[in-house]
Design a protein around this motif. Structure first.
Motif, PDB file in Angstrom:
ATOM      1  N   PRO A   8      42.783  19.526  18.507  1.00  0.00           N
ATOM      2  CA  PRO A   8      41.390  19.248  18.160  1.00  0.00           C
ATOM      3  C   PRO A   8      40.384  19.993  19.037  1.00  0.00           C
ATOM      4  CG  PRO A   8      42.262  17.428  19.430  1.00  0.00           C
ATOM      5  CD  PRO A   8      43.414  18.394  19.196  1.00  0.00           C
ATOM      6  N   LEU A   9      40.888  20.798  19.969  1.00  0.00           N
ATOM      7  CA  LEU A   9      40.005  21.494  20.901  1.00  0.00           C
ATOM      8  C   LEU A   9      40.072  23.007  20.739  1.00  0.00           C
ATOM      9  CD1 LEU A   9      40.867  19.473  24.126  1.00  0.00           C
ATOM     10  CD2 LEU A   9      38.889  19.167  22.637  1.00  0.00           C
ATOM     11  N   ILE A  10      38.973  23.646  21.066  1.00  0.00           N
ATOM     12  CA  ILE A  10      38.911  25.098  21.197  1.00  0.00           C
ATOM     13  C   ILE A  10      38.894  25.385  22.696  1.00  0.00           C
ATOM     14  CG2 ILE A  10      37.497  27.162  20.842  1.00  0.00           C
ATOM     15  CD1 ILE A  10      36.407  25.805  18.307  1.00  0.00           C
ATOM     16  N   HIS A  30      26.955  16.523  27.077  1.00  0.00           N
ATOM     17  CA  HIS A  30      27.897  15.902  26.128  1.00  0.00           C
ATOM     18  C   HIS A  30      29.326  15.944  26.684  1.00  0.00           C
ATOM     19  CE1 HIS A  30      24.627  16.100  23.224  1.00  0.00           C
ATOM     20  NE2 HIS A  30      24.472  17.360  23.573  1.00  0.00           N
ATOM     21  N   PRO A  31      29.591  15.193  27.744  1.00  0.00           N
ATOM     22  CA  PRO A  31      30.912  15.267  28.385  1.00  0.00           C
ATOM     23  C   PRO A  31      32.067  14.808  27.503  1.00  0.00           C
ATOM     24  CG  PRO A  31      29.606  13.478  29.317  1.00  0.00           C
ATOM     25  CD  PRO A  31      28.699  14.250  28.408  1.00  0.00           C
ATOM     26  N   GLY A  32      31.797  14.035  26.480  1.00  0.00           N
ATOM     27  CA  GLY A  32      32.860  13.622  25.575  1.00  0.00           C
ATOM     28  C   GLY A  32      33.252  14.696  24.573  1.00  0.00           C
ATOM     29  N   GLU A  33      32.441  15.724  24.453  1.00  0.00           N
ATOM     30  CA  GLU A  33      32.669  16.797  23.488  1.00  0.00           C
ATOM     31  C   GLU A  33      33.132  18.099  24.130  1.00  0.00           C
ATOM     32  OE1 GLU A  33      32.335  16.204  20.156  1.00  0.00           O
ATOM     33  OE2 GLU A  33      31.975  14.153  20.783  1.00  0.00           O
ATOM     34  N   CYS A  34      32.767  18.301  25.397  1.00  0.00           N
ATOM     35  CA  CYS A  34      33.036  19.584  26.065  1.00  0.00           C
ATOM     36  C   CYS A  34      33.213  19.337  27.556  1.00  0.00           C
ATOM     37  CB  CYS A  34      31.835  20.517  25.821  1.00  0.00           C
ATOM     38  SG  CYS A  34      31.961  22.143  26.588  1.00  0.00           S
ATOM     39  N   ARG A  35      34.133  20.083  28.147  1.00  0.00           N
ATOM     40  CA  ARG A  35      34.305  19.981  29.600  1.00  0.00           C
ATOM     41  C   ARG A  35      34.775  21.303  30.172  1.00  0.00           C
ATOM     42  NH1 ARG A  35      39.486  18.535  31.921  1.00  0.00           N
ATOM     43  NH2 ARG A  35      41.096  18.759  30.350  1.00  0.00           N
ATOM     44  N   GLN A  36      34.344  21.556  31.388  1.00  0.00           N
ATOM     45  CA  GLN A  36      34.817  22.735  32.105  1.00  0.00           C
ATOM     46  C   GLN A  36      36.185  22.401  32.669  1.00  0.00           C
ATOM     47  OE1 GLN A  36      32.173  24.271  35.122  1.00  0.00           O
ATOM     48  NE2 GLN A  36      33.847  25.341  36.142  1.00  0.00           N
ATOM     49  N   THR A  37      37.148  23.300  32.478  1.00  0.00           N
ATOM     50  CA  THR A  37      38.511  23.037  32.941  1.00  0.00           C
ATOM     51  C   THR A  37      38.915  23.891  34.130  1.00  0.00           C
ATOM     52  OG1 THR A  37      39.411  24.587  31.319  1.00  0.00           O
ATOM     53  CG2 THR A  37      39.283  22.248  30.679  1.00  0.00           C
ATOM     54  N   ASP A  38      38.204  25.003  34.356  1.00  0.00           N
ATOM     55  CA  ASP A  38      38.565  25.877  35.476  1.00  0.00           C
ATOM     56  C   ASP A  38      37.432  26.842  35.745  1.00  0.00           C
ATOM     57  OD1 ASP A  38      40.126  26.887  37.519  1.00  0.00           O
ATOM     58  OD2 ASP A  38      41.457  28.039  36.219  1.00  0.00           O
ATOM     59  N   PHE A  48      36.599  26.443  29.494  1.00  0.00           N
ATOM     60  CA  PHE A  48      36.085  25.207  28.901  1.00  0.00           C
ATOM     61  C   PHE A  48      36.987  24.774  27.762  1.00  0.00           C
ATOM     62  CE2 PHE A  48      32.501  27.419  30.694  1.00  0.00           C
ATOM     63  CZ  PHE A  48      31.705  26.423  31.235  1.00  0.00           C
ATOM     64  N   GLU A  49      36.924  23.484  27.454  1.00  0.00           N
ATOM     65  CA  GLU A  49      37.490  22.934  26.228  1.00  0.00           C
ATOM     66  C   GLU A  49      36.336  22.282  25.482  1.00  0.00           C
ATOM     67  OE1 GLU A  49      41.982  21.689  27.638  1.00  0.00           O
ATOM     68  OE2 GLU A  49      40.436  20.143  27.564  1.00  0.00           O
ATOM     69  N   ILE A  50      36.244  22.554  24.207  1.00  0.00           N
ATOM     70  CA  ILE A  50      35.198  21.966  23.385  1.00  0.00           C
ATOM     71  C   ILE A  50      35.807  21.522  22.062  1.00  0.00           C
ATOM     72  CG2 ILE A  50      34.475  24.209  22.457  1.00  0.00           C
ATOM     73  CD1 ILE A  50      31.561  23.096  22.524  1.00  0.00           C
ATOM     74  N   ARG A  51      35.366  20.391  21.565  1.00  0.00           N
ATOM     75  CA  ARG A  51      35.903  19.873  20.309  1.00  0.00           C
ATOM     76  C   ARG A  51      35.557  20.795  19.149  1.00  0.00           C
ATOM     77  NH1 ARG A  51      38.610  15.699  20.837  1.00  0.00           N
ATOM     78  NH2 ARG A  51      38.211  14.158  22.425  1.00  0.00           N
ATOM     79  N   LYS A  52      36.529  20.943  18.250  1.00  0.00           N
ATOM     80  CA  LYS A  52      36.268  21.705  17.030  1.00  0.00           C
ATOM     81  C   LYS A  52      35.099  21.060  16.306  1.00  0.00           C
ATOM     82  CE  LYS A  52      40.926  23.370  16.154  1.00  0.00           C
ATOM     83  NZ  LYS A  52      42.111  23.196  15.325  1.00  0.00           N
ATOM     84  N   ARG A  54      32.066  21.621  17.164  1.00  0.00           N
ATOM     85  CA  ARG A  54      30.937  21.734  18.087  1.00  0.00           C
ATOM     86  C   ARG A  54      30.669  23.184  18.465  1.00  0.00           C
ATOM     87  NH1 ARG A  54      29.596  17.671  16.111  1.00  0.00           N
ATOM     88  NH2 ARG A  54      30.434  15.691  16.763  1.00  0.00           N
ATOM     89  N   PHE A  55      31.588  24.049  18.136  1.00  0.00           N
ATOM     90  CA  PHE A  55      31.469  25.472  18.461  1.00  0.00           C
ATOM     91  C   PHE A  55      31.703  26.235  17.166  1.00  0.00           C
ATOM     92  CE2 PHE A  55      32.824  29.562  20.117  1.00  0.00           C
ATOM     93  CZ  PHE A  55      32.002  29.730  21.210  1.00  0.00           C
TER      94      PHE A  55
END
Length: 92
Positions: A8-10, A30-38, A48-52, A54-55
């Motif tokens: 479910p993530l890009i 919008h921390p529930g939709e996108c987060r920095q991973t590294d 980053f990971e972002i929910r499909k 949303r991008f």
């Protein structure tokens, strides 16, 4: 960027400053939709990971020679009189 049908993530890995800034701001809002991973401070790369959904990706056809010529003329005309970013409306 990578994703598949099941996840479910890009996943986005970028050095592009504008994209990094936009994703960082979006993740903060919008921390529930996108987060920095590294982040790699040595190279400036961020992930980053972002929910499909949303991008989005926009595919555009290449400009014709005529459209490039008109755009160039409009840019020259508008930059000379200080209009700057209003060029796009003259192209459509």
């Amino acid at each position: 960027m990578w994703f598949d049908e099941k996840d479910p993530l890009i996943h986005i890995r970028t050095h592009n400053t504008d994209l990094k800034n936009r994703l960082t701001a979006y993740a903060a809002a919008h921390p529930g939709e996108c987060r920095q991973t590294d982040a790699d401070p040595d190279t400036g790369c961020m992930e980053f990971e972002i929910r499909k959904g949303r991008f989005s990706f926009r595919l555009t056809a290449p400009y014709s020679a005529e459209r490039r010529r008109v755009a160039s003329e409009a840019a020259k005309k508008n930059s000379a009189n200080g209009m700057g970013r209003s060029v796009h409306k003259n192209l459509l």
